[in-house]
Design a protein around this motif. Structure first.
Motif, short mmCIF file in Angstrom:
data_model
loop_
_atom_site.label_atom_id
_atom_site.label_comp_id
_atom_site.label_asym_id
_atom_site.label_seq_id
_atom_site.Cartn_x
_atom_site.Cartn_y
_atom_site.Cartn_z
N GLY A 344 0.81 -1.21 0.00
CA GLY A 344 0.00 0.00 0.00
C GLY A 344 0.85 1.26 0.00
O GLY A 344 2.04 1.24 -0.30
N GLY A 345 0.23 2.38 0.37
CA GLY A 345 0.92 3.65 0.37
C GLY A 345 1.59 3.94 1.70
O GLY A 345 1.36 3.26 2.71
N VAL A 346 2.45 4.97 1.71
CA VAL A 346 3.11 5.44 2.93
C VAL A 346 3.10 6.97 2.91
O VAL A 346 2.95 7.60 1.86
CB VAL A 346 4.56 4.93 3.06
CG1 VAL A 346 4.61 3.42 3.14
CG2 VAL A 346 5.42 5.44 1.91
N TRP A 347 3.27 7.55 4.08
CA TRP A 347 3.40 8.99 4.20
C TRP A 347 4.87 9.35 4.33
O TRP A 347 5.56 8.88 5.22
CB TRP A 347 2.62 9.51 5.41
CG TRP A 347 2.82 10.97 5.68
CD1 TRP A 347 3.49 11.52 6.73
CD2 TRP A 347 2.37 12.07 4.88
NE1 TRP A 347 3.48 12.89 6.65
CE2 TRP A 347 2.80 13.27 5.52
CE3 TRP A 347 1.65 12.16 3.70
CZ2 TRP A 347 2.52 14.51 5.01
CZ3 TRP A 347 1.38 13.43 3.18
CH2 TRP A 347 1.81 14.59 3.84
N ASP A 348 5.36 10.17 3.40
CA ASP A 348 6.73 10.65 3.42
C ASP A 348 6.77 11.92 4.25
O ASP A 348 6.44 13.01 3.77
CB ASP A 348 7.20 10.92 1.99
CG ASP A 348 8.66 11.35 1.92
OD1 ASP A 348 9.23 11.70 2.96
OD2 ASP A 348 9.21 11.35 0.79
N SER A 349 7.18 11.78 5.53
CA SER A 349 7.15 12.92 6.44
C SER A 349 8.19 13.98 6.09
O SER A 349 8.03 15.15 6.42
CB SER A 349 7.37 12.44 7.88
OG SER A 349 8.60 11.76 8.00
N THR A 350 9.25 13.57 5.40
CA THR A 350 10.29 14.53 5.01
C THR A 350 9.80 15.47 3.91
O THR A 350 9.95 16.69 3.99
CB THR A 350 11.56 13.79 4.55
OG1 THR A 350 12.03 12.96 5.61
CG2 THR A 350 12.65 14.78 4.15
N ASN A 351 9.22 14.87 2.86
CA ASN A 351 8.75 15.66 1.72
C ASN A 351 7.27 16.03 1.81
O ASN A 351 6.74 16.66 0.90
CB ASN A 351 9.02 14.88 0.43
CG ASN A 351 10.49 14.66 0.18
OD1 ASN A 351 11.29 15.59 0.22
ND2 ASN A 351 10.87 13.42 -0.05
N LYS A 352 6.61 15.59 2.90
CA LYS A 352 5.20 15.92 3.12
C LYS A 352 4.32 15.51 1.93
O LYS A 352 3.59 16.31 1.36
CB LYS A 352 5.04 17.42 3.39
CG LYS A 352 5.84 17.93 4.58
CD LYS A 352 5.39 17.30 5.90
CE LYS A 352 6.15 17.84 7.08
NZ LYS A 352 5.78 17.18 8.35
N LYS A 353 4.38 14.22 1.58
CA LYS A 353 3.55 13.74 0.49
C LYS A 353 3.37 12.23 0.62
O LYS A 353 4.14 11.55 1.30
CB LYS A 353 4.17 14.08 -0.86
CG LYS A 353 5.52 13.43 -1.11
CD LYS A 353 6.20 13.96 -2.35
CE LYS A 353 5.38 13.78 -3.58
NZ LYS A 353 6.05 14.22 -4.82
N ALA A 406 -7.32 4.56 -4.64
CA ALA A 406 -6.40 5.64 -4.25
C ALA A 406 -6.19 5.62 -2.74
O ALA A 406 -6.99 5.07 -1.98
CB ALA A 406 -6.96 6.98 -4.69
N VAL A 407 -5.10 6.24 -2.29
CA VAL A 407 -4.82 6.38 -0.87
C VAL A 407 -4.64 7.85 -0.55
O VAL A 407 -4.06 8.61 -1.35
CB VAL A 407 -3.56 5.56 -0.47
CG1 VAL A 407 -2.32 6.07 -1.19
CG2 VAL A 407 -3.35 5.58 1.03
N GLY A 408 -5.17 8.30 0.59
CA GLY A 408 -5.07 9.70 0.99
C GLY A 408 -4.49 9.83 2.38
O GLY A 408 -4.53 8.89 3.18
N ALA A 409 -3.94 11.01 2.66
CA ALA A 409 -3.32 11.26 3.97
C ALA A 409 -3.97 12.49 4.60
O ALA A 409 -4.28 13.47 3.92
CB ALA A 409 -1.82 11.48 3.83
N SER A 410 -4.15 12.41 5.91
CA SER A 410 -4.64 13.56 6.66
C SER A 410 -3.49 14.52 6.92
O SER A 410 -2.34 14.24 6.56
CB SER A 410 -5.26 13.10 7.98
OG SER A 410 -4.27 12.51 8.81
N SER A 411 -3.76 15.63 7.58
CA SER A 411 -2.72 16.63 7.84
C SER A 411 -1.61 16.08 8.72
O SER A 411 -0.47 16.57 8.66
CB SER A 411 -3.34 17.87 8.50
OG SER A 411 -4.00 17.50 9.71
N ASN A 412 -1.89 15.07 9.53
CA ASN A 412 -0.84 14.49 10.38
C ASN A 412 -0.23 13.24 9.76
O ASN A 412 0.54 12.53 10.41
CB ASN A 412 -1.39 14.17 11.77
CG ASN A 412 -2.50 13.12 11.73
OD1 ASN A 412 -2.80 12.57 10.68
ND2 ASN A 412 -3.11 12.86 12.88
N GLY A 413 -0.59 12.96 8.49
CA GLY A 413 0.03 11.85 7.79
C GLY A 413 -0.66 10.52 7.97
O GLY A 413 -0.15 9.49 7.51
N THR A 414 -1.83 10.50 8.59
CA THR A 414 -2.57 9.24 8.74
C THR A 414 -3.19 8.86 7.40
O THR A 414 -3.88 9.66 6.76
CB THR A 414 -3.68 9.39 9.79
OG1 THR A 414 -3.09 9.76 11.03
CG2 THR A 414 -4.43 8.08 9.96
#
Length: 673
Positions: A344-353, A406-414
Motif C-alpha cells: 500500500g501507500g506510505v506517508w513521506d514525512s520529510t517531503n510531506k507527500k 487511491a490512498v489519501g493522507a490527513s494533515s498528520n500523515g494518517t
C-alpha cells in the motif's frame, strides 16, 4: 632443523627429476608450484624458503610433497567442507596473495604489486578464485586493488554473522556462476553487512549456472555493489532480502540470463546515484563493453527474463535514480519483465507527500523500444510505470493492470484508502496517491509498440502525463475506471490505433487543446458530464483527420474539419460494427458492454457515481462520408487494441445503422450538443 632441511632437499630433487608439482602446505593453505616455474629456490638464514618470490617461514610449513596435480595459472581454489576450508594457490600468483584461514572463514588480500607486475606485463590478466563445497559457518573475504573473477562452482555457504561473500576490492569483479552448478548464499539475522553478496566495486554477474541468495541480515540487500552491476547468461534467484533484492550504484545493465526476486523488504532492483563506495568506471572497462555512465543511476534492460514480486508498502519492482531504457537489440535474446507489487501507500514525512508502489519507477526519463513488460499492482495507489521525467515508447509489448483504490493522507500523515471519486477530489495532490497504469511528470511520446492498460480502483487512470502527449503510432488499449488517457497539457494523436475507455470518467481528456489528425481513435466515456473526448474548458477539441469512433458526447465547441461526423443513439453493447469511409471499409469495431443505469460519472459502474441519462451517442468521423453497419461478422484481417478493432477484415451481414448528422455543425464551424 638440519633433518627438516634435508627432507626439503629430497623433495626438491625428486620434483626436478620427475617434472612434477611442488606442494607447500601451511595449515589449510597449499601453494602449488609446477616444476617448470619454480626456478632457483633459496634458503634464507636457515629459517626461510623462497619460491617464485614467495617467502615461507619454515616453522609455518606443515608439509611438502610432490605429485602430478595439474595447476592452472592465476587460480586460487577454495574448497569448503563443514567447519573448515582448504585453499589451493597457483604458484605463479602465490607472491601476490596474502591468505588467512580461520575454520571455514577465508580472507585474501591481493597485493598492489599484482597490478604493477603481472598485469602490466600482460602475464596475468587477473586472478580467478574458484569456490566450491559447503559450510554452515563460513565466508570468503577478498580485498585489493586489481580486477578479479570469482567462480562459483557448486557452493553452499552460510555466514551467520556477516556476508558469505564480501569483496572490498574497488575494481571490476566478475562473479561467474559455472555451468551445471547450483550455488546458495545465506547470511544470518546477526549480520550487519550491506549485502549477502557484497562487492564494493564494479560487479559482473555471468556464467550459465544458478545462484540462490537469502539475505536475513538487518541491513542486508540480497546483492549489493558499490558501483555498476552487469548481468548476463546466469540464473540468479534472490529469495529473501531485508532491504532491496539487488542494489547498485552508477548503473545496472542486463543483457541476458534470468533474474528472480521475491521476499524483499523494499525494492526489487534499485540503482542509486551515489558514488561514495567505489570508483567510476574506467576507460578500460568501457572498452570491454561497459557503459560510460559514471554515476548516472541509469538502468538498461536489453535481454533476459526478469520476474519480481515485492510486497512492502511503497516498494518498487524496479527503481532507478536516473533513467530506464528498455530495449531488445538482439532477437535471439528476448527480454521479458514481469513485476507484481502488492504493498500500500506510505506517508513521506520529510517531503510531506504520499508515496505508493510501482512496477517500474524512474527519477529521470524512461524509454521503451522493445521487450515484453507485464506489470501488476494490487496495493492502494499502486502504479504500473511511474516516471518523474519524460516517457518515450517506440516499441515493445506492455501489459499493465492495477486494482487498488487511491490512498489519501490527513494533515498528520494518517493514511486511509479512498473508496469514491468524490472523496478523492477533496484531497490536494501531495496528500493523495492515485493508481495509474502509466504516469509521467514530463512530456510523453508514443510512436510504436503494443500497450494494454486496465485499472479498476478509484482514481485509476490508464495513461497520464503532466506534460504534453503525442501519439504517432503503435496500438493502445486502455480500460480505466477514471480517465482512460489524460494529459495536463496538449494532446495530439496523428497515427496509430487507440482504444481508450474511462468507465467513470472521460475516454480521452486533455487539460488543454486536443488534436486528432490521423490514426484510428476509439474513445468511450462514462456519459452525462463525462465525455468520450474532452478538452479543458476554454480550450478546444480539434478533429482534423484520421478515423474517430466515440461513445458518449464530445467536448462542446469542438472544431471538426476535413471530414464528416455523424452519430446514432441506437447501438448495442458487445456487438460488432463496420465503419466505411465513402464506401471503403475503414475498420470493424466491437462496442463495450452497454449499461442501462447511471451516467454523469456513474454510467459504467463508478462506486461513487450516480444519476444522469444513459442515451450515449455512438459517433463516427471519417475524411469523407461515414457509413455504419451493425450486427456484422468479421473474419480474417488484423486485430488491434486487444480485439476491439479489426483492420482489413472480411465483413458480412451488413445491416445499416442509421446515422444522423450532428446538429449545429457545418464544416469548419464550432458546435455543441
Amino acid at each position: 632443523m638440519k633433518k627438516f632441511l634435508y627432507s626439503i632437499a629430497l623433495v626438491l630433487t625428486a620434483m626436478a627429476a620427475q617434472a612434477q608439482t611442488l606442494n607447500v602446505a601451511t595449515g589449510g593453505i597449499t601453494y602449488q608450484f609446477p616444476a617448470t616455474q619454480t626456478g632457483e629456490m633459496t634458503f634464507n638464514g636457515g629459517s626461510q624458503l623462497t619460491i617464485l618470490n614467495k617467502t615461507y617461514n619454515l616453522n609455518e610449513i606443515t608439509s611438502m610433497w610432490t605429485d602430478e596435480t595439474k595447476v592452472t595459472d592465476n587460480e586460487v581454489k577454495v574448497v569448503y567442507s563443514g567447519s573448515e576450508a582448504l585453499v589451493y594457490v597457483a604458484g605463479n600468483v602465490a607472491q601476490y596473495v596474502d591468505v588467512a584461514v580461520s575454520n571455514a572463514h577465508v580472507t585474501i588480500a591481493q597485493s598492489a604489486d599484482l597490478t604493477n607486475d603481472l598485469i602490466k606485463a600482460g602475464e596475468a590478466p587477473e586472478i580467478e578464485y574458484s569456490l566450491s563445497g559447503s559450510s554452515t559457518d563460513g565466508s570468503f573475504n577478498m580485498s585489493g586493488s586489481a580486477k578479479a573473477t570469482v567462480n562459483l562452482n557448486g557452493l553452499t555457504l552460510t555466514n551467520p554473522t556477516g556476508a558469505p561473500i564480501n569483496i572490498t576490492n574497488g575494481k571490476r569483479i566478475a562473479v561467474s556462476v559455472k555451468k551445471g552448478t547450483t550455488n546458495t548464499l545465506t547470511d544470518g539475522a546477526e549480520s550487519t553487512a550491506k549485502g549477502c553478496l557484497y562487492c564494493k566495486g564494479h560487479l559482473e554477474l555471468k556464467g550459465k549456472g544458478e545462484l540462490n541468495v537469502y539475505a536475513y541480515g538487518s541491513a542486508a540487500h540480497g546483492i549489493k555493489s558499490g558501483d555498476y552491476t552487469e548481468m548476463k547468461n546466469c540464473t540468479v534467484n534472490i529469495l529473501k532480502a531485508t532491504k532491496d533484492g539487488l542494489s547498485c550504484n552508477e548503473y545496472f545493465l542486463m543483457t541476458s540470463g534470468t533474474l528472480n526476486i521475491s521476499g524483499t523488504g523494499d525494492d526489487g532492483i534499485q540503482c542509486d546515484i551515489d558514488n561514495d563506495e567505489g570508483t567510476p568506471i574506467a576507460a578500460s572497462d568501457a572498452a570491454e563493453g561497459g557503459h560510460e555512465d559514471e554515476d548516472t543511476g541509469n538502468m538498461y534492460f536489453e535481454g533476459g527474463t526478469i520476474t519480481i514480486s515485492v510486497t512492502a508498502d511503497a516498494a518498487k519492482g524496479i527503481k532507478a535514480n536516473g533513467d530506464i531504457y528498455v530495449s531488445e537489440p538482439d532477437e535471439a535474446t528476448p527480454l521479458t519483465v514481469t513485476v507484481s507489487t502488492t504493498g500500500g501507500g506510505v506517508w513521506d514525512s520529510t517531503n510531506k507527500k504520499t508515496k505508493a508502489s510501482a512496477g517500474m519507477g524512474a527519477d529521470g526519463k524512461m524509454e521503451i523500444s522493445g521487450g515484453t513488460l507485464n506489470l501488476t499492482s494490487t496495493g492502494a495507489g499502486g502504479k504500473g510505470i511511474s516516471v518523474d521525467g519524460t516517457m518515450d515508447i517506440s516499441g515493445g509489448n506492455i501489459t499493465i493492470s492495477t486494482s487498488g483504490n487511491a490512498v489519501g493522507a490527513s494533515s498528520n500523515g494518517t493514511l486511509t484508502t479512498i473508496t469514491s471519486s468524490q472523496t478523492l477530489d477533496r484531497y490536494s495532490s501531495d496528500y493523495k496517491s492515485s493508481p495509474k497504469g502509466i504516469k509521467a511528470d514530463g512530456n510523453m511520446v508514443i510512436s510504436g509498440g503494443t500497450i494494454k492498460v486496465t485499472t479498476t480502483g478509484v482514481g485509476g487512470e490508464g495513461i497520464e502525463t503532466k506534460g504534453t502527449l503525442n501519439i504517432t503510432g503503435g496500438q493502445i488499449y486502455v480500460d480505466a475506471l477514471d480517465d482512460g488517457i489524460n494529459s495536463s497539457s496538449t494532446m495530439t494523436i496523428s497515427g496509430g490505433y487507440v482504444y481508450s475507455r474511462g468507465s467513470a470518467n472521460d475516454g480521452l481528456d486533455a487539460n488543454d487543446n486536443l488534436y486528432i489528425k490521423g490514426g484510428v481513435v476509439f474513445a468511450v466515456g462514462a456519459g452525462g458530464a463525462e465525455k468520450s473526448i474532452d478538452a479543458l474548458e476554454g480550450k478546444k477539441l480539434y478533429i482534423q483527420g484520421g478515423t474517430v469512433i466515440a461513445i458518449c458526447d464530445l467536448e462542446s465547441g469542438a472544431s471538426i474539419t476535413n471530414g464528416t461526423c455523424k452519430y446514432t443513439t441506437s447501438w448495442d453493447g458487445q456487438s460488432w460494427y463496420a465503419l466505411y469511409n465513402g464506401g471503403t471499409l475503414v475498420a470493424a469495431f466491437k462496442t463495450p458492454t452497454k449499461s442501462t443505469s447511471g451516467g454523469g460519472g456513474g454510467g459504467w459502474g463508478d462506486p461513487g457515481g450516480g444519476g444522469g441519462s444513459q442515451s450515449q451517442k455512438l459517433i463516427v468521423y471519417t475524411s469523407s462520408t461515414p457509413t455504419l453497419y451493425k450486427s456484422i461478422t468479421v473474419t480474417d484481417g488484423t486485430s488491434y487494441c486487444d480485439g476491439m478493432l479489426n483492420i482489413d477484415g472480411t465483413v458480412s451481414g451488413n445491416t445499416s445503422a442509421n446515422l444522423v448528422t450532428l446538429s449545429n455543425y457545418s464544416s469548419g464551424s464550432s458546435w455543441g450538443w
